[in-house]
Write a protein that holds these residues in place. Structure first.
Motif, PDB file in Angstrom:
ATOM      1  N   LYS A  23    -102.904 -97.688  48.723  1.00  9.19           N
ATOM      2  CA  LYS A  23    -102.982 -98.226  47.363  1.00  9.19           C
ATOM      3  C   LYS A  23    -102.722 -97.145  46.304  1.00  9.19           C
ATOM      4  O   LYS A  23    -103.580 -96.775  45.518  1.00  9.19           O
ATOM      5  N   ARG A  24    -101.490 -96.670  46.282  1.00 10.80           N
ATOM      6  CA  ARG A  24    -101.113 -95.615  45.346  1.00 10.80           C
ATOM      7  C   ARG A  24    -100.516 -96.145  44.044  1.00 10.80           C
ATOM      8  O   ARG A  24    -100.428 -95.415  43.058  1.00 10.80           O
ATOM      9  N   LEU A  33     -95.088-112.612  37.499  1.00  6.75           N
ATOM     10  CA  LEU A  33     -94.614-111.382  38.105  1.00  6.75           C
ATOM     11  C   LEU A  33     -95.738-110.853  38.986  1.00  6.75           C
ATOM     12  O   LEU A  33     -96.819-110.517  38.489  1.00  6.75           O
ATOM     13  N   VAL A  34     -95.480-110.808  40.286  1.00  6.08           N
ATOM     14  CA  VAL A  34     -96.512-110.430  41.252  1.00  6.08           C
ATOM     15  C   VAL A  34     -96.228-109.030  41.777  1.00  6.08           C
ATOM     16  O   VAL A  34     -95.103-108.708  42.165  1.00  6.08           O
ATOM     17  N   GLY A  59    -101.584-108.206  47.865  1.00  5.11           N
ATOM     18  CA  GLY A  59    -101.466-108.575  46.458  1.00  5.11           C
ATOM     19  C   GLY A  59    -102.363-107.721  45.570  1.00  5.11           C
ATOM     20  O   GLY A  59    -103.582-107.673  45.775  1.00  5.11           O
ATOM     21  N   LEU A  60    -101.759-107.020  44.608  1.00  8.78           N
ATOM     22  CA  LEU A  60    -102.535-106.160  43.710  1.00  8.78           C
ATOM     23  C   LEU A  60    -102.796-106.813  42.355  1.00  8.78           C
ATOM     24  O   LEU A  60    -103.877-106.680  41.792  1.00  8.78           O
ATOM     25  N   ALA A  83    -106.251-107.918  41.294  1.00  5.78           N
ATOM     26  CA  ALA A  83    -107.025-108.141  42.513  1.00  5.78           C
ATOM     27  C   ALA A  83    -107.568-106.850  43.102  1.00  5.78           C
ATOM     28  O   ALA A  83    -108.583-106.866  43.787  1.00  5.78           O
ATOM     29  N   SER A  84    -106.888-105.735  42.856  1.00  4.71           N
ATOM     30  CA  SER A  84    -107.301-104.467  43.450  1.00  4.71           C
ATOM     31  C   SER A  84    -108.003-103.584  42.422  1.00  4.71           C
ATOM     32  O   SER A  84    -107.444-103.298  41.362  1.00  4.71           O
TER      33      SER A  84
END
Length: 267
Positions: A113-114, A104-105, A93-94, A29-30
């Motif tokens: 956002k590192r 697995l989330v 959520g990435l 998502a990222s």
């Protein structure tokens, strides 16, 4: 940041769920998460997870034929086990890694956002993600001593340097130094032989203790409450509270956004 004990328990929980399972899909998502372009992430879809291991503070998924996914949670990244296909939370959520038995989330509760994901091909390329620090729970006292004395820095900096020791960060370095009764600002090359031996024992005992304790807390579930601040800790995150040994107030040193906690009387 999840450190050696946290990562160890993450991996053990993941092994029970995804080892041997095919990775059906990767939902990212990222745009900041995936830091590599070759091999493409699509190449991993459908491949079984053959092994999972720790590389410093990173989690490595071995997908066979020298294909690896390298996940670094950094400070705020966390893993969660959810029902298959669970949607990703809009702000935190990435990514989600979908398996036949669940998803697995990956989340990150920070706007910076590192957290990072690298798709890697080949053992040599995987080795580039290894900072090179020795494993405290596997090394002998002589190896520990050589690593410690290779430079001359404060104990706090040395313990948290991934090129020196593997998997130790801000939280467990505080706990190790308290157990060893050593000041975080003491220089490594000023240590006496007895102090080095004490530090070696404290490092191994502290990490082993916390791995066992986190295993107990997790049980058959998945580690959902991964945090650097736990009530069982002696000094980390306990500024102003009484030291469990001498009852003196825990002190702090704040530098470059990090806080070191210690007992001035015991250490």
């Amino acid at each position: 940041m999840p450190e050696l004990p946290d990562i160890t328990v993450y991996i053990e929980s993941l092994e029970k769920r995804v080892l041997g399972q095919p990775l059906d899909d990767v939902r990212i998502a990222s745009p900041f998460l995936l830091r590599s372009v070759d091999p493409p992430i699509s190449l991993f879809k459908g491949r079984p997870i053959e092994a999972i291991r720790r590389l410093g503070k990173r989690i490595v998924f071995d997908c066979g034929e020298e294909l690896y996914l390298v996940l670094h949670l950094m400070i705020a990244g966390r893993l969660h086990w959810r029902d298959r296909g669970s949607p990703l939370a809009r702000k935190v959520g990435l990514a989600a890694f979908d398996f036949p038995n669940g998803s697995l989330v990956l989340t990150e509760a920070s706007p910076k956002k590192r957290a990072s994901l690298h798709a890697v091909r080949g053992r040599a390329a995987l080795g580039e993600h290894d900072p090179g620090g020795i494993e405290v729970l596997a090394c002998g006292p002589d190896s520990f001593r050589r690593a410690l004395l290779a430079g001359n820095h404060t104990l706090k900096r040395t313990l948290t340097d991934p090129r020196v020791l593997s998997g130790i960060g801000n939280a467990y370095s505080d706990e190790i130094l308290h157990r060893a009764r050593l000041s975080p600002v003491k220089m490594t090359q000023s240590l006496k032989d007895e102090e080095i031996a004490r530090l070696y024992e404290a490092a191994g005992a502290t990490l082993a203790h916390w791995v066992a304790l986190l295993r107990k807390h997790t049980g058959a579930g998945f580690p959902e409450k991964v945090t650097a601040f736990r009530p069982e800790m002696a000094v980390h995150g306990r500024y102003g509270k009484p030291c469990p040994v001498c009852r003196a107030p825990v002190q702090r040193i704040v530098y470059a956004g990090n806080e070191t906690n210690y007992c001035a009387r015991c250490q």
